[in-house]
Design an enzyme around this catalytic site. Structure first.
Site, short mmCIF file in Angstrom:
data_model
loop_
_atom_site.label_atom_id
_atom_site.label_comp_id
_atom_site.label_asym_id
_atom_site.label_seq_id
_atom_site.Cartn_x
_atom_site.Cartn_y
_atom_site.Cartn_z
N CYS A 129 0.82 -1.21 0.00
CA CYS A 129 0.00 0.00 0.00
C CYS A 129 0.85 1.27 0.00
CB CYS A 129 -0.94 0.01 1.21
SG CYS A 129 -0.09 -0.12 2.78
N ASN A 130 2.13 1.15 0.35
CA ASN A 130 2.95 2.37 0.35
C ASN A 130 4.31 2.19 -0.31
OD1 ASN A 130 4.31 0.90 2.33
ND2 ASN A 130 3.33 1.99 4.00
N ARG A 131 4.44 1.20 -1.19
CA ARG A 131 5.68 1.07 -1.97
C ARG A 131 5.45 0.24 -3.22
NH1 ARG A 131 9.87 0.32 0.66
NH2 ARG A 131 8.94 0.39 2.74
N ALA A 187 -11.64 -8.74 1.51
CA ALA A 187 -11.35 -9.96 2.25
C ALA A 187 -9.93 -10.43 2.01
CB ALA A 187 -12.34 -11.06 1.86
N GLN A 192 3.96 -9.82 2.75
CA GLN A 192 3.94 -9.24 1.41
C GLN A 192 5.18 -9.64 0.62
OE1 GLN A 192 3.50 -5.33 3.06
NE2 GLN A 192 1.30 -5.26 2.69
N MET A 211 -4.92 -7.70 4.29
CA MET A 211 -5.04 -6.53 5.15
C MET A 211 -6.44 -6.43 5.76
SD MET A 211 -3.12 -4.00 6.27
CE MET A 211 -1.88 -3.54 5.07
N GLU A 271 6.55 -2.71 11.85
CA GLU A 271 5.34 -3.49 11.56
C GLU A 271 5.74 -4.78 10.85
OE1 GLU A 271 3.63 -4.05 8.53
OE2 GLU A 271 4.91 -2.98 7.13
N SER A 316 9.25 0.87 6.83
CA SER A 316 7.80 0.94 6.79
C SER A 316 7.30 2.28 7.30
CB SER A 316 7.19 -0.18 7.65
OG SER A 316 7.51 -1.44 7.12
#
Length: 569
Positions: A50-52, A193, A120, A196, A114, A109
């Protein structure tokens, strides 16, 4: 080893760019296929969270590799190369390994420490193996990254330095209240679903929500998540699955909504959210603060030519209510911000105190005082200015609907931030909230682990690079021994088996002793930085057949591939 990584993350790019550059699973697969089809790269793997978004490759040329990987990222993300390039970072060889290990440990992160990133990384390796784009280097890298990440979490307190993005997001929603206290008895709606969303549902269930409703485009996956929640012994939460078409209705019932889907468009629009809270909050009339300020400025602007009867310095007992006591006599000792306002008032314009803060220091003071002196000489005094009347700003009602958007691109319309009765926390606000979060002392220990593991990985890779050459050398030596023994039998046909075996063993021991020290030493030298050239030297000195060395490498890779087909550990 020629490992190259090109990517962008929350550290290098704004959320708006990350959002647009996000890759679906299908796009990741196509990117992998195009990467290994490109000339500079022989292996490829994509780490997309979600952020990379990062593309790893084994390349034979650095500059050509950077250009090709950057172009491929731009093509498959849909963001133009010129726009994307300023946000890209590049790591090569040991620096690329260091980056991957840091990512695996949670050091890179958004929330330090985390553990979600390990899952992932495992998924990324599995995808590269399924598409047959991960060879020896990337398999070794990702497998070792998983081990390093697990070591960091087991040997240090890095978990105390941060939490999963889900936990951190819920803490932001709770506004300082313990999540368990805040969540107790609430009704939760989880949209999606995937991993995350599943983590979010489990976290909410453990926190004590009364109900979890799961909405997903694939009903089977929603039902499976519901079974996991209800059949476990950890909670007694009520859970049920609903189709995506039921989301608008469920919004009217929910207290907490967590959304993390792979949708390319908005899942919850501002209108949907507003309809979900309608009737649950009292909406106050909207006050146009800009219009109030403009009206106040018109009413309170000083006269262009102040009359003598204005009286300055001000007679304090006779000051009319609503007027400031800022005449000539009050100038002494004023700070620069107030002086700057005086200068602006003297020129006939109103300046907000916030704008005055732009100039500080001796030079700014000198400019303000100079402007005041000029104004005073022109009109004879510093005029009075009516204080702006206070404007009652209506307070936002307490939230009745809490939204946590963990998707990239976003699932929830950013306009929901402005809706009364709604509190929205998304990736962008999480990035801002975590920017100044203190790091735990254990982070330094994890950094040392990463440095040690990077050195060990590099040494192992360099040593592995020379292994086929050493094997080829020993194979050549064995062939020489076999040839000489065959020649001996031709010259001494009456040699019995006992003597033949003794002679063979003696010759082999001589060869082994001669090769032992050079091969051990060359492996040690090859493991050091810059040691890759020793393999070439060995091949040259012993005139080894390059095809023999290559066949050893192919045999090793075939053995490793059979083991890798069983999947990452």
């Amino acid at each position: 080893m020629s490992l190259l990584v090109v990517g962008l993350s929350h550290r290098s790019a704004p959320v708006s760019v990350l959002e647009r550059a996000s890759l679906s699973v299908e796009a990741q697969t196509k990117l992998l296929q195009d990467t290994v089809a490109a000339e500079p790269a022989s292996e490829g793997a994509v780490l997309a969270t979600c952020n990379r978004i990062e593309l790893y490759a084994d390349v034979d040329k650095f500059h050509a590799g950077v250009a090709e990987l950057s172009t491929l990222l731009a093509q498959h993300s849909g963001v133009g190369l010129e726009e994307l390039t300023p946000y890209l970072y590049v790591h090569y060889e040991d620096r690329a390994v260091h980056h991957m290990f840091s990512v695996a440990c949670g050091l890179d992160s958004m929330v330090v420490g985390e553990g979600q990133i390990l899952g992932q990384i495992k998924d990324s390796l599995a995808r590269a193996q399924e598409t047959h784009t991960a060879g020896r280097l990337l398999n070794d890298l990702f497998q070792q990254a998983l081990r390093v990440g697990k070591r960091a979490h087991s040997e240090t307190g890095i978990d105390r330095a941060g939490q999963s993005l889900v936990t951190f997001g819920l803490e932001q929603l709770a506004l300082g209240t313990p999540v368990e206290t805040w969540a107790r008895g609430k009704k939760a709606l989880v949209i999606g679903a995937g991993s995350m969303s599943s983590l979010s549902a489990a976290t909410l269930a453990r926190a004590g929500v009364a109900e979890v409703v799961v909405a997903n485009r694939t009903p089977d996956r929603a039902e499976r998540l519901v079974r996991i929640l209800t059949e476990g012994d950890a909670t007694d939460v009520a859970a049920r699955a609903v189709p995506m078409t039921s989301v608008p209705f469920e919004l009217t019932r929910a207290d907490v909504v967590v959304s993390c889907t792979g949708a390319t468009g908005l899942v919850l629009t501002a209108d949907m959210v507003a309809a979900g809270v309608e009737g649950r909050v009292e909406t106050a009339p909207v006050v146009d603060l800009d219009a109030v300020a403009e009206e106040d400025a018109r009413e309170s602007a000083p006269p262009a030519q102040p009359s003598a009867e204005d009286g300055c310095p001000v007679d304090l007992p006779t000051v009319r209510p609503g007027f400031s006591v800022m005449g000539e006599a009050a100038v002494a000792g004023m700070d620069a911000a107030t002086l700057e306002q005086h200068g602006a008032w003297a020129a006939g314009s109103a300046v907000d105190r916030r704008d005055a803060a732009r100039g500080t220091g001796p030079e700014a003071d000198a400019e303000v005082i100079g402007a005041l002196a000029q104004a005073a000489s022109a009109i004879g005094r510093i005029p009075e200015r009516r204080r702006p009347e206070a404007v009652d700003v209506p307070q936002r009602p307490e939230p009745v609907l809490f939204l946590l958007d963990l998707a990239m691109p976003r699932d929830v319309d950013a306009a929901a931030h402005r809706l009364p009765g709604v509190r929205l926390v998304d990736i962008e606000s999480l990035a801002e909230a975590s920017a100044d979060a203190p790091l735990a002392a254990d982070v330094d220990q994890v950094r040392r682990i990463v440095s040690d593991e990077v050195a060990a990985f590099g040494a192992a890779q360099r040593a592995a690079h020379i292994t086929p050459t050493v094997v080829a050398l020993r194979t050549m030596a064995a062939d020489v021994v076999a040839g000489e023994m065959a020649r001996l039998e031709g010259r001494l046909p009456g040699l019995d088996d006992k003597h033949r075996a003794e002679i063979t063993q003696t010759v082999r021991r001589v060869v082994d002793k001669l090769l032992h020290a050079p091969t051990v030493r060359v492996k040690q030298l090859a493991a050091e930085p810059g040691g890759a050239g020793y393999a070439d030297a060995l091949r040259t000195l012993f005139d080894l057949d390059p095809e023999t060395v290559a066949s050893v490498s192919r045999a090793e890779e075939s053995t490793e591939k059979n083991a890798e087909n069983r999947g990452p550990g």
